[in-house]
Scaffold this motif. Structure first.
Motif, short mmCIF file in Angstrom:
data_model
loop_
_atom_site.label_atom_id
_atom_site.label_comp_id
_atom_site.label_asym_id
_atom_site.label_seq_id
_atom_site.Cartn_x
_atom_site.Cartn_y
_atom_site.Cartn_z
N VAL B 102 0.82 -1.22 0.00
CA VAL B 102 0.00 0.00 0.00
C VAL B 102 0.86 1.27 0.00
O VAL B 102 0.54 2.24 -0.70
CB VAL B 102 -1.02 0.00 1.17
CG1 VAL B 102 -0.31 0.06 2.52
CG2 VAL B 102 -1.99 1.14 1.05
N GLY B 103 1.93 1.26 0.74
CA GLY B 103 2.80 2.44 0.78
C GLY B 103 3.43 2.74 -0.57
O GLY B 103 3.27 3.83 -1.12
N ARG B 106 0.60 3.86 -3.06
CA ARG B 106 -0.07 5.13 -2.82
C ARG B 106 0.89 6.30 -2.66
O ARG B 106 0.53 7.43 -2.97
CB ARG B 106 -0.91 5.05 -1.53
CG ARG B 106 -1.97 3.98 -1.55
CD ARG B 106 -3.14 4.40 -2.40
NE ARG B 106 -4.20 3.40 -2.34
CZ ARG B 106 -5.29 3.43 -3.08
NH1 ARG B 106 -5.48 4.43 -3.94
NH2 ARG B 106 -6.21 2.50 -2.98
N LEU B 107 2.07 6.02 -2.15
CA LEU B 107 2.97 7.14 -1.84
C LEU B 107 4.11 7.28 -2.84
O LEU B 107 4.56 8.39 -3.12
CB LEU B 107 3.56 6.96 -0.43
CG LEU B 107 2.53 6.96 0.70
CD1 LEU B 107 3.21 6.65 2.02
CD2 LEU B 107 1.80 8.28 0.77
N MET B 155 9.21 0.58 1.59
CA MET B 155 9.24 2.01 1.25
C MET B 155 10.65 2.46 0.88
O MET B 155 10.89 3.64 0.64
CB MET B 155 8.73 2.84 2.43
CG MET B 155 7.24 2.71 2.69
SD MET B 155 6.24 3.31 1.33
CE MET B 155 6.57 5.07 1.43
#
Ligand SMILES: Nc1ncnc2c1ncn2[C@@H]1O[C@H](COP(=O)(O)OP(=O)(O)O)[C@@H](O)[C@H]1O
Ligand SMILES: [Mg+2]
Lengths: 355, 247
Positions: B102-103, B106-107, B155
């Motif tokens: 998800v990181g 989305r980021l 990340m």
């Protein structure tokens, strides 16, 4: 050498259950007969006889259960005498179980029977006031048609409320100094709208807005006034439901998300709200059911909903049976919703348990 | 210039003075371990570094850039400095692989398929590929913590903060988590970790820091801190730990 402790006691319980079941049968027979004696209409009398038969049959099942309990208790005694302690314990446990089932059955039969007798008592006065089949059948179609208005009001307001309530909840929780005015407004709105009775909001909007000559707003029809009033009121409740859901997500979820680099709003959207939604489903449904019911308030501003239609029938027949029809309709549409939510929650829980 | 530089960090909760002027430099590829009694301020210090807590005074700089004080893009800072928590804090409504992807999606704007593929590769490395589609509460604590580490790694952070990541685990699950940290240290990840696993600290740390009541009392290479601590109180603390069978 082990000494086995004896079986639990079961005799007294079983005897008591049996006496209770017999008393239940006697009560059903005596009360049923007495009420039926006061009934003049042959149909109602037949119905009374049928109810009594059902009551006696269920009472019979209760007695049979009680007797079974008694039988097990005697068996337990015999086994104890033969020094078969483990078997004796099992029989005693079974006896006690039968006795407790007897109590449950007797209670349920008694309540159910009493409720039906209440309808029949006094020569069926209650039945004739609230439950006259002919009047119910005669009004049902028109009322059901008008009920579509209630459903429409509930659905449209429901959607508006879900969205506006969420906006309010988030506005109320906006962090920081810059958010203070927004928070203040949201709190003021929520406090205000929860304080004022829905019927008054409805009245003020329904009769007030047309007088204001505001463009668009004053020209809406009564149904839209109703939607507006219900949405304004219920958004305040729903905002609080959302807020409690959001607040009950553990702060460590915020920390986890923020530590990955998600912003405040992203955290809400991807992690907090999805978890909070699952928690708020049950209170949300309660609120929606309340909203659904409050659609019947619109009769004060003259919208022809089911209740208004039923009141029309009621006043022309001097009888409330048509209003009972409305009550039944509300029950009919509510119960599937509660079952649906139960099912949904269960499915969600199962999905997370077994992959 | 050190990768992470803390100088004069002060932090209070209402009237409780928790950090009292901490200075600490962490070089790139260094592993720095914080030890100290419960309540000495280890977690708070870690949370101040990636700004989960705001500091009252002092400066935090990361990679030559001051990241404390107003006007800093904290979300960007936190992408650079990952964190793993004592209580795992996985997202319970998402599968393991989604927790990890998800990181990046989305980021970092990674393609979802590519991110999921990478998530599974990373899971492979911690022997959890077969749990990719599970939900966190279907995993053991040790497995959850391994996923949490992978989530932080996904990340591509330049440094990691690890806050007592084995303290919530049953003893037999501690090793599987520490092995991963050991691998990370070998690969040159810059890390600051708070731990009570003294044996492990001794093994992986370049620098060990002893905190007491919000003060940095002593720091040095592990051989010195564990072998011949200068401060009486460091000695007392380590003695307690030894008596508890932890060293
Ligand atoms: N959010 C908070 N509010 C108030 N006090 C806190 C908070 N977090 C930590 N503290 C206090 O700060 C001190 C240091 O806590 P912490 O950094 O968690 O220590 P450690 O991680 O070394 O056990 C403790 O006395 C603790 O009670
Ligand atoms: Mg801590």
């Amino acid at each position: 050498m082990t000494t086995l402790s004896p079986a639990p006691r079961s005799r007294g319980l079983a005897v008591f259950a049996t006496l209770l079941a017999i008393a239940l049968l006697v009560a059903v027979a005596v009360v049923g007969e007495a009420v039926r004696a006061g009934i003049t209409s042959p149909q109602l009398s037949a119905f009374g006889a049928w109810v009594m038969a059902a009551g006696l049959a269920l009472g019979g099942v209760t007695l049979w259960t009680a007797v079974n309990g008694l039988r097990c208790s005697f068996q337990s005694g015999r086994e104890a005498a033969a020094n078969e302690i483990l078997a004796s314990r099992a029989s005693a446990a079974q006896s006690r179980q039968h006795s407790f089932i007897t109590f449950g059955l007797a209670f349920a039969v008694l309540i159910g029977f009493a409720l039906v007798q209440l309808v029949l008592i006094n020569d069926g006065n209650i039945q004739r006031t609230f439950l006259r089949g002919d009047l119910m059948a005669g009004s049902a179609l028109d009322i059901a048609r008008a009920f579509i208005v209630n459903i429409r009001l509930a659905l449209i307001s429901g959607v508006i409320v879900l969205v506006f309530g969420l906006v309010l909840a988030i506005a109320r929780m906006i962090p920081g100094k810059a958010g203070a005015p927004v928070r203040f407004l949201a709190v003021a709105y929520i406090d205000l709208m929860r304080a004022v009775p829905a019927i008054i909001v409805l009245y003020l909007i329904g009769f007030g807005l047309p007088l204001t000559n505001l463009p668009v707003l004053s020209g809406l029809n009564a149904e839209w006034f109703a939607i507006l009033a219900l949405s304004l009121t219920y958004s305040a409740y729903v905002a609080e439901v959302y807020r409690s859901g959001i607040a009950s997500i553990h702060p460590s979820q915020w920390a986890a998300s923020r530590s990955l680099g998600f912003s405040y709003l992203q955290t809400l959207r991807f992690f907090i709200l999805p978890q909070a939604m699952r928690l708020v489903i049950p209170p949300m449904l309660s609120t929606f059911i309340a909203l659904q019911k409050d659609t019947s308030l619109v009769n004060v501003i003259g919208t022809l909903d089911a209740f208004n239609q039923a009141k029309f029938y009621a006043s022309s027949t001097f009888n409330l049976s048509s209003v009972t029809v409305v009550a039944i309709l509300f029950v009919i549409i509510t119960i599937p919703q509660t079952r649906f939510v139960d099912w949904m929650l269960e499915r969600g829980a199962n999905r997370r348990k077994g992959a | 210039m050190a990768f992470i530089e803390l100088s004069g960090i002060e932090k209070s909760y209402s009237n409780h003075h928790v950090l009292k002027g901490i200075d600490l430099d962490v070089e790139k590829h260094q592993v720095v371990t914080l030890i100290g009694a419960s309540g000495s301020g280890k977690s708070t210090l870690l949370r101040c570094i990636n700004a989960l807590e705001t500091i009252d005074s002092g400066t935090v700089s990361v990679d030559g850039d001051v990241v404390s004080g107003p006007g800093v893009d904290l979300d960007r800072l936190r992408r650079k400095v990952g964190m793993v928590f004592q209580s795992f804090n996985l997202f319970p409504h998402m599968t393991v692989e989604d927790n990890i992807a998800v990181g990046p999606v989305r980021l970092l704007g990674e393609d979802p398929d590519a991110a999921l593929r990478r998530a599974r590769e990373l899971l492979e490395r911690v022997n959890l590929a077969h749990r990719a589609r599970y939900y966190p509460d279907q995993l053991s604590g040790g497995q959850q913590q391994r996923v949490a580490i992978v989530r932080a790694i996904a990340m591509r952070p330049e440094a990691l903060l690890l806050d007592e990541i084995t303290s919530a685990l049953d003893p037999e699950l501690v090793a599987e988590v520490l092995n991963i940290v050991r691998d990370l240290a070998r690969d040159g990840m810059t890390m600051i970790l708070a731990t009570h696993e003294m044996q492990f600290a001794r093994e992986v740390s370049d620098v060990v820091v002893f905190l007491e009541q919000g003060k940095l009392l002593e720091k040095g290479p592990p051989e010195q801190i564990f072998g011949e601590p200068k401060e009486e109180r460091t000695r007392a603390f380590l003695k307690q730990i030894i008596e508890a069978g932890r060293l």
